[in-house]
Design a protein around this motif. Structure first.
Motif, PDB file in Angstrom:
ATOM      1  N   ASN A 190     -25.063  30.053  -0.573  1.00 53.32           N
ATOM      2  CA  ASN A 190     -26.109  29.250   0.059  1.00 53.32           C
ATOM      3  C   ASN A 190     -25.777  27.760   0.131  1.00 53.32           C
ATOM      4  O   ASN A 190     -26.568  26.973   0.638  1.00 53.32           O
ATOM      5  N   ALA A 191     -24.641  27.379  -0.437  1.00 59.33           N
ATOM      6  CA  ALA A 191     -24.278  25.949  -0.440  1.00 59.33           C
ATOM      7  C   ALA A 191     -23.871  25.497   0.963  1.00 59.33           C
ATOM      8  O   ALA A 191     -23.418  26.289   1.788  1.00 59.33           O
ATOM      9  N   GLN A 192     -24.058  24.249   1.203  1.00 58.36           N
ATOM     10  CA  GLN A 192     -23.680  23.673   2.500  1.00 58.36           C
ATOM     11  C   GLN A 192     -22.622  22.588   2.278  1.00 58.36           C
ATOM     12  O   GLN A 192     -22.793  21.429   2.657  1.00 58.36           O
ATOM     13  N   ASP A 193     -21.525  22.993   1.615  1.00 55.84           N
ATOM     14  CA  ASP A 193     -20.470  22.020   1.324  1.00 55.84           C
ATOM     15  C   ASP A 193     -19.091  22.500   1.795  1.00 55.84           C
ATOM     16  O   ASP A 193     -18.066  21.919   1.451  1.00 55.84           O
ATOM     17  N   GLY A 194     -19.067  23.573   2.612  1.00 58.76           N
ATOM     18  CA  GLY A 194     -17.802  24.026   3.186  1.00 58.76           C
ATOM     19  C   GLY A 194     -17.545  23.351   4.526  1.00 58.76           C
ATOM     20  O   GLY A 194     -18.408  22.684   5.096  1.00 58.76           O
ATOM     21  N   THR A 195     -16.351  23.522   5.032  1.00 66.71           N
ATOM     22  CA  THR A 195     -15.979  22.904   6.314  1.00 66.71           C
ATOM     23  C   THR A 195     -16.703  23.601   7.459  1.00 66.71           C
ATOM     24  O   THR A 195     -16.800  24.826   7.498  1.00 66.71           O
ATOM     25  N   PHE A 196     -17.174  22.773   8.410  1.00 63.41           N
ATOM     26  CA  PHE A 196     -17.879  23.327   9.559  1.00 63.41           C
ATOM     27  C   PHE A 196     -16.935  24.146  10.439  1.00 63.41           C
ATOM     28  O   PHE A 196     -15.754  23.833  10.574  1.00 63.41           O
ATOM     29  N   LEU A 197     -17.467  25.165  11.069  1.00 58.62           N
ATOM     30  CA  LEU A 197     -16.765  25.927  12.093  1.00 58.62           C
ATOM     31  C   LEU A 197     -17.414  25.548  13.423  1.00 58.62           C
ATOM     32  O   LEU A 197     -18.448  26.081  13.800  1.00 58.62           O
ATOM     33  N   GLU A 198     -16.806  24.576  14.111  1.00 58.42           N
ATOM     34  CA  GLU A 198     -17.411  24.098  15.350  1.00 58.42           C
ATOM     35  C   GLU A 198     -16.350  23.831  16.404  1.00 58.42           C
ATOM     36  O   GLU A 198     -15.147  23.892  16.133  1.00 58.42           O
ATOM     37  N   MET A 214      -4.966  11.396  18.943  1.00 57.75           N
ATOM     38  CA  MET A 214      -6.101  12.141  19.474  1.00 57.75           C
ATOM     39  C   MET A 214      -6.458  13.331  18.601  1.00 57.75           C
ATOM     40  O   MET A 214      -7.496  13.949  18.781  1.00 57.75           O
ATOM     41  N   ALA A 215      -5.591  13.691  17.668  1.00 60.88           N
ATOM     42  CA  ALA A 215      -5.889  14.827  16.790  1.00 60.88           C
ATOM     43  C   ALA A 215      -6.953  14.442  15.766  1.00 60.88           C
ATOM     44  O   ALA A 215      -7.099  13.284  15.379  1.00 60.88           O
ATOM     45  N   ILE A 216      -7.688  15.432  15.318  1.00 60.67           N
ATOM     46  CA  ILE A 216      -8.800  15.214  14.392  1.00 60.67           C
ATOM     47  C   ILE A 216      -8.295  15.143  12.952  1.00 60.67           C
ATOM     48  O   ILE A 216      -7.465  15.939  12.528  1.00 60.67           O
ATOM     49  N   ASN A 217      -8.823  14.164  12.200  1.00 59.52           N
ATOM     50  CA  ASN A 217      -8.681  14.134  10.753  1.00 59.52           C
ATOM     51  C   ASN A 217      -9.937  14.804  10.180  1.00 59.52           C
ATOM     52  O   ASN A 217     -11.047  14.287  10.300  1.00 59.52           O
ATOM     53  N   LEU A 218      -9.760  15.963   9.546  1.00 62.10           N
ATOM     54  CA  LEU A 218     -10.914  16.739   9.091  1.00 62.10           C
ATOM     55  C   LEU A 218     -11.774  15.992   8.080  1.00 62.10           C
ATOM     56  O   LEU A 218     -13.005  16.035   8.139  1.00 62.10           O
ATOM     57  N   ASP A 219     -11.136  15.302   7.121  1.00 61.04           N
ATOM     58  CA  ASP A 219     -11.939  14.644   6.089  1.00 61.04           C
ATOM     59  C   ASP A 219     -12.671  13.424   6.634  1.00 61.04           C
ATOM     60  O   ASP A 219     -13.669  12.974   6.078  1.00 61.04           O
ATOM     61  N   ASP A 220     -12.186  12.863   7.780  1.00 59.04           N
ATOM     62  CA  ASP A 220     -12.912  11.768   8.418  1.00 59.04           C
ATOM     63  C   ASP A 220     -14.085  12.314   9.238  1.00 59.04           C
ATOM     64  O   ASP A 220     -15.174  11.732   9.268  1.00 59.04           O
ATOM     65  N   ARG A 221     -13.829  13.427   9.945  1.00 60.89           N
ATOM     66  CA  ARG A 221     -14.863  14.012  10.788  1.00 60.89           C
ATOM     67  C   ARG A 221     -15.962  14.680   9.949  1.00 60.89           C
ATOM     68  O   ARG A 221     -17.143  14.617  10.293  1.00 60.89           O
ATOM     69  N   TYR A 222     -15.556  15.313   8.837  1.00 58.97           N
ATOM     70  CA  TYR A 222     -16.505  16.047   7.997  1.00 58.97           C
ATOM     71  C   TYR A 222     -16.400  15.566   6.549  1.00 58.97           C
ATOM     72  O   TYR A 222     -15.913  16.303   5.672  1.00 58.97           O
ATOM     73  N   PRO A 223     -16.820  14.349   6.273  1.00 56.74           N
ATOM     74  CA  PRO A 223     -16.692  13.820   4.910  1.00 56.74           C
ATOM     75  C   PRO A 223     -17.463  14.679   3.900  1.00 56.74           C
ATOM     76  O   PRO A 223     -18.613  15.050   4.120  1.00 56.74           O
ATOM     77  N   GLY A 224     -16.768  15.012   2.813  1.00 59.19           N
ATOM     78  CA  GLY A 224     -17.377  15.843   1.788  1.00 59.19           C
ATOM     79  C   GLY A 224     -17.340  17.316   2.074  1.00 59.19           C
ATOM     80  O   GLY A 224     -17.620  18.143   1.203  1.00 59.19           O
ATOM     81  N   ARG A 225     -17.039  17.692   3.306  1.00 56.27           N
ATOM     82  CA  ARG A 225     -17.032  19.108   3.671  1.00 56.27           C
ATOM     83  C   ARG A 225     -15.627  19.568   4.067  1.00 56.27           C
ATOM     84  O   ARG A 225     -15.452  20.640   4.653  1.00 56.27           O
ATOM     85  N   ALA A 226     -14.644  18.743   3.771  1.00 54.79           N
ATOM     86  CA  ALA A 226     -13.235  19.101   4.017  1.00 54.79           C
ATOM     87  C   ALA A 226     -12.395  18.521   2.896  1.00 54.79           C
ATOM     88  O   ALA A 226     -12.808  17.563   2.220  1.00 54.79           O
ATOM     89  N   GLY A 227     -11.236  19.116   2.682  1.00 52.03           N
ATOM     90  CA  GLY A 227     -10.331  18.597   1.672  1.00 52.03           C
ATOM     91  C   GLY A 227      -9.766  17.247   2.086  1.00 52.03           C
ATOM     92  O   GLY A 227      -9.572  16.971   3.271  1.00 52.03           O
ATOM     93  N   GLY A 228      -9.508  16.394   1.113  1.00 51.28           N
ATOM     94  CA  GLY A 228      -8.953  15.072   1.419  1.00 51.28           C
ATOM     95  C   GLY A 228      -7.505  15.142   1.881  1.00 51.28           C
ATOM     96  O   GLY A 228      -6.833  16.169   1.767  1.00 51.28           O
ATOM     97  N   LYS A 229      -7.017  14.030   2.400  1.00 58.89           N
ATOM     98  CA  LYS A 229      -5.640  13.952   2.888  1.00 58.89           C
ATOM     99  C   LYS A 229      -4.669  14.066   1.711  1.00 58.89           C
ATOM    100  O   LYS A 229      -4.837  13.428   0.672  1.00 58.89           O
ATOM    101  N   THR A 230      -3.645  14.892   1.894  1.00 60.70           N
ATOM    102  CA  THR A 230      -2.594  15.059   0.893  1.00 60.70           C
ATOM    103  C   THR A 230      -1.256  15.082   1.617  1.00 60.70           C
ATOM    104  O   THR A 230      -1.194  15.102   2.859  1.00 60.70           O
ATOM    105  N   LEU A 231      -0.167  15.092   0.852  1.00 64.11           N
ATOM    106  CA  LEU A 231       1.150  15.205   1.461  1.00 64.11           C
ATOM    107  C   LEU A 231       1.293  16.541   2.188  1.00 64.11           C
ATOM    108  O   LEU A 231       1.965  16.633   3.216  1.00 64.11           O
ATOM    109  N   ASP A 232       0.671  17.585   1.648  1.00 65.03           N
ATOM    110  CA  ASP A 232       0.752  18.891   2.300  1.00 65.03           C
ATOM    111  C   ASP A 232      -0.119  18.968   3.547  1.00 65.03           C
ATOM    112  O   ASP A 232       0.255  19.633   4.527  1.00 65.03           O
ATOM    113  N   TYR A 233      -1.279  18.298   3.517  1.00 62.94           N
ATOM    114  CA  TYR A 233      -2.211  18.304   4.649  1.00 62.94           C
ATOM    115  C   TYR A 233      -2.650  16.863   4.938  1.00 62.94           C
ATOM    116  O   TYR A 233      -3.739  16.441   4.547  1.00 62.94           O
ATOM    117  N   PRO A 234      -1.829  16.099   5.618  1.00 66.84           N
ATOM    118  CA  PRO A 234      -2.129  14.680   5.826  1.00 66.84           C
ATOM    119  C   PRO A 234      -3.333  14.413   6.731  1.00 66.84           C
ATOM    120  O   PRO A 234      -3.801  13.272   6.803  1.00 66.84           O
TER     121      PRO A 234
END
Length: 279
Positions: free
Chosen positions: A32-40, A1-21
């Protein structure tokens, strides 16, 4: 049930790694860029759920005071949850007094071993699952969680000894008092709740199997006397006349027999260990 950030926000979150699976947050590349992770709300609620689950599991209600490093309800909830789900510990006397199964218990003064509830025709209560196991060590005396197997008398009135007595009875390893013998893994009924304990001093252990002499199966706890394997010696030429019996004994003026050698037993090189059983 936990969120995978890179799945929920493709391109706007870091990909899965060993440190952050489950992916990771990343900043936008320019103001002015719109490529950071959403705060929602989804990712924020995903984080809040962990802390609120801790509070709920611990049975705690938020006190509406901001947590600090010195006073944190969330930390207290984590500690309580761990303690509540840990295997409890108790002394032997406390465990012996329990009248019902409360799940596995670590008996703190019995080697820190994990005891479980047992209910048989001969015993009901907590007992070490390794009861009657024979450890090997060089301690000068039996430790608190061990009982000597040196042929003494065990009593059902003793809270430790009655556990071993019950185990032997459950396994059918009992004999009448007149049939008890040293070296056997059996206890003998002396009456009145007293039992003659096994005496395993001065014997070696052998894995049960098929006896080489009789082809009969050996059962655990049975005793076997010592014996030399059948063998022959190098040729012997007598000086004189061989006796009529054919025994190889020289007769006449040179009548003699071979000399004796050795001691009172047949044994390999060995190291003595304490004769005890776990209670």
């Amino acid at each position: 049930m936990a969120i995978n950030l890179d799945d929920r926000y493709p391109g706007r979150a870091g990909g899965k790694t060993l440190d952050y699976p489950q992916g990771s947050f990343k900043n936008r590349t320019s103001p002015n860029a719109q490529d950071g992770t959403f705060l929602e709300q989804d990712w924020a609620n995903d984080m809040l759920a962990f802390f609120q689950a801790l509070m709920s599991d611990a049975g705690m209600v938020a006190n509406n005071v901001v947590d600090t490093a010195r006073a944190s309800q969330y930390f207290d909830a984590l500690v309580k949850t761990i303690k509540d789900n840990a295997i409890p510990g108790a002394t032997f006397a406390e465990v012996d007094a329990l009248a019902a199964d409360q799940g596995p218990i670590i008996v703190t003064d019995m080697g820190g071993m994990l005891w479980t509830w047992v209910s048989t025709a001969y015993f009901t209560g907590y007992r070490n699952p390794l009861c009657a196991t024979i450890p090997q060590h060089f301690a000068a005396t039996a430790r608190a969680w061990e009982m000597p197997v040196t042929g003494g008398v065990w009593s059902e009135s003793d809270p430790k000894q009655r556990r071993l007595i019950a185990w032997f009875r459950e396994q059918g390893l009992t004999v009448a008092s007149g049939s008890w013998a040293k070296g056997w893994g059996r206890i003998a009924d002396l009456g009145g709740g007293d039992w003659k304990a096994p005496d395993l001093q001065d014997v070696f252990f052998r894995m049960a199997g098929t006896d080489a002499d009789t082809a009969n199966a050996r059962s655990a706890g049975t005793f076997q006397t010592d014996q030399f394997r059948a063998h022959a010696h190098a040729g012997f030429t007598p000086y004189g006349n061989v006796g009529a019996s054919g025994t190889g004994r020289v007769t006449g003026n040179n009548d003699t027999t071979t000399g004796s050698a050795g001691g009172a037993e047949t044994r390999p090189e060995n190291t003595a260990v304490r004769p005890v059983m776990l209670i």
